[in-house]
Design a protein around this motif. Structure first.
Motif, short mmCIF file in Angstrom:
data_model
loop_
_atom_site.label_atom_id
_atom_site.label_comp_id
_atom_site.label_asym_id
_atom_site.label_seq_id
_atom_site.Cartn_x
_atom_site.Cartn_y
_atom_site.Cartn_z
N CYS A 223 8.13 55.94 -21.65
CA CYS A 223 7.21 55.67 -21.64
C CYS A 223 6.76 55.54 -19.79
O CYS A 223 7.93 55.74 -18.85
N GLN A 224 5.28 55.74 -19.84
CA GLN A 224 4.90 55.03 -17.94
C GLN A 224 4.57 54.22 -17.55
O GLN A 224 2.74 54.34 -18.55
N VAL A 225 4.13 53.14 -17.36
CA VAL A 225 3.42 52.36 -16.47
C VAL A 225 2.72 52.14 -15.66
O VAL A 225 3.03 52.71 -14.73
N TYR B 125 8.31 55.66 -9.99
CA TYR B 125 7.37 56.20 -10.70
C TYR B 125 6.85 55.53 -12.01
O TYR B 125 5.81 56.23 -12.89
N GLY B 126 7.12 54.20 -12.33
CA GLY B 126 6.86 53.40 -13.05
C GLY B 126 6.99 54.41 -14.91
O GLY B 126 6.38 53.97 -15.48
N GLY C 20 3.44 57.53 -23.69
CA GLY C 20 2.32 57.35 -23.22
C GLY C 20 2.49 57.30 -21.87
O GLY C 20 3.45 56.20 -21.10
N GLY C 21 1.08 56.56 -20.90
CA GLY C 21 1.07 55.79 -20.18
C GLY C 21 0.33 54.23 -20.48
O GLY C 21 0.19 54.59 -21.15
N VAL C 22 1.35 53.15 -20.09
CA VAL C 22 0.97 52.46 -20.51
C VAL C 22 0.12 51.85 -19.30
O VAL C 22 0.49 51.64 -18.68
#
Length: 303
Positions: free
Chosen positions: A39-41, A72-73, A111-113
């Motif tokens: 994931c990416q936060v 990079y989160g 994905g993006g959170v």
């Protein structure tokens, strides 16, 4: 957010498929009997959020994975197949939770959170707050001969926070008794009080005065100001984590409204003409060039 597609090579040194990466790096190798979760936060403005905590629990509510997002989160982990509860948290944000189904040798991409600010973390009520000496600490860490760290603190100080109606207009002033330095070794403390370091005979006080509060995100603020030490004043930035305000009735408390924060900064000795230096035979400095400062503050509203 774009995750690179997973690409399998025909073989690796351990028979584990190689995977291309997140944000230009590489996804970690995954055992053949597990899956991969990524994931990416992001914060409320869509910016990448490093340092967010990601925790996974299995069907028995046992922790199955735990870690923090990188610069990079991003977060990636190998995980046993099955259903997992994913929790993502960061200071000043509401916790995000979801459930995922991880399959053998498959990539489960959240994905993006996007995390939303915690509305319960209210900014302090305007007024004059004074440091509570029983629940406040001013500490420092210095490198010693490149091998270990010396921890110390200042025992005597006074601090005032003037909270303005617009929090960005608030100010902080701190005065520290330089002679109250304590590292647990009397000979070392006496040397630190001498002209080689703090020169307390001629400069008995260390002072900090803020000139700007800048909101970074959620509970994170940058407090800029000037630190005066040994008659020299230099700019300092305090990376500050605002911990909220509350009233507390109990032992050592009188039901006063108090605010709290945790702040850190790095000082360079040469900025304050603290130029004493000694070296070992191989040219290794006895004292490192920088000092890490840590403040844990509780301040009480003046009635």
């Amino acid at each position: 957010m774009i995750f690179a597609r997973l690409r399998r090579k025909n073989s690796t040194s351990k028979g584990t498929p190689a995977r291309t990466g997140i944000s230009g790096g590489f996804l970690p190798p995954t055992p053949l009997d597990s899956g991969l979760l990524t994931c990416q936060v992001h914060d409320e403005s869509g910016a990448l959020l490093p340092g967010a905590t990601v925790t996974l629990q299995d069907r028995l509510n046992q922790r199955s994975a735990h870690g923090t997002t990188d610069s990079y989160g991003c977060f990636a982990t190998s995980i046993a197949p099955g259903t997992h509860k994913v929790s993502i948290s960061a200071g000043g944000y509401r916790r995000y939770t979801t459930r995922v189904e991880v399959r053998v040798n498959q990539h489960c991409a959240l994905g993006g959170v996007r995390l939303e600010p915690d509305a319960s973390l209210e900014l302090p009520r305007p007024g004059r707050y004074r440091f509570d000496p029983y629940h406040t600490e001013i500490r420092f860490i210095a490198q010693h001969i490149g091998m270990s760290k010396i921890h110390g603190m200042f025992k005597n100080y006074d601090g005032v926070v003037e909270v303005a109606p617009r929090f960005e207009d608030s100010r902080i002033q701190v005065a520290i008794d330089a002679a109250s330095i304590e590292t647990g070794v009397k000979m070392r403390d006496d040397h630190l009080r001498s002209a080689d370091f703090f020169d307390v005979a001629n400069h008995p006080r260390i002072t900090f005065s803020s000139d700007r509060f800048t909101h970074l995100r959620a509970d994170r603020w940058m407090i800029s100001g000037r630190l005066a030490l040994r008659g020299t004043s230099s700019p300092v930035q305090l990376e500050t984590n605002y911990l909220g305000q509350r009233k507390w009735q109990g032992p050592g408390f009188d039901g006063d409204l108090r605010v709290a924060c945790h702040a850190t900064a790095t000082l360079r000795r040469e900025d304050y003409s603290v130029n004493w230096q000694a070296t070992l035979a191989k040219g290794i400095a006895v004292v490192g060039p920088t000092i890490s400062i840590e403040l844990g503050v509780q301040a009480v509203l003046d009635q």
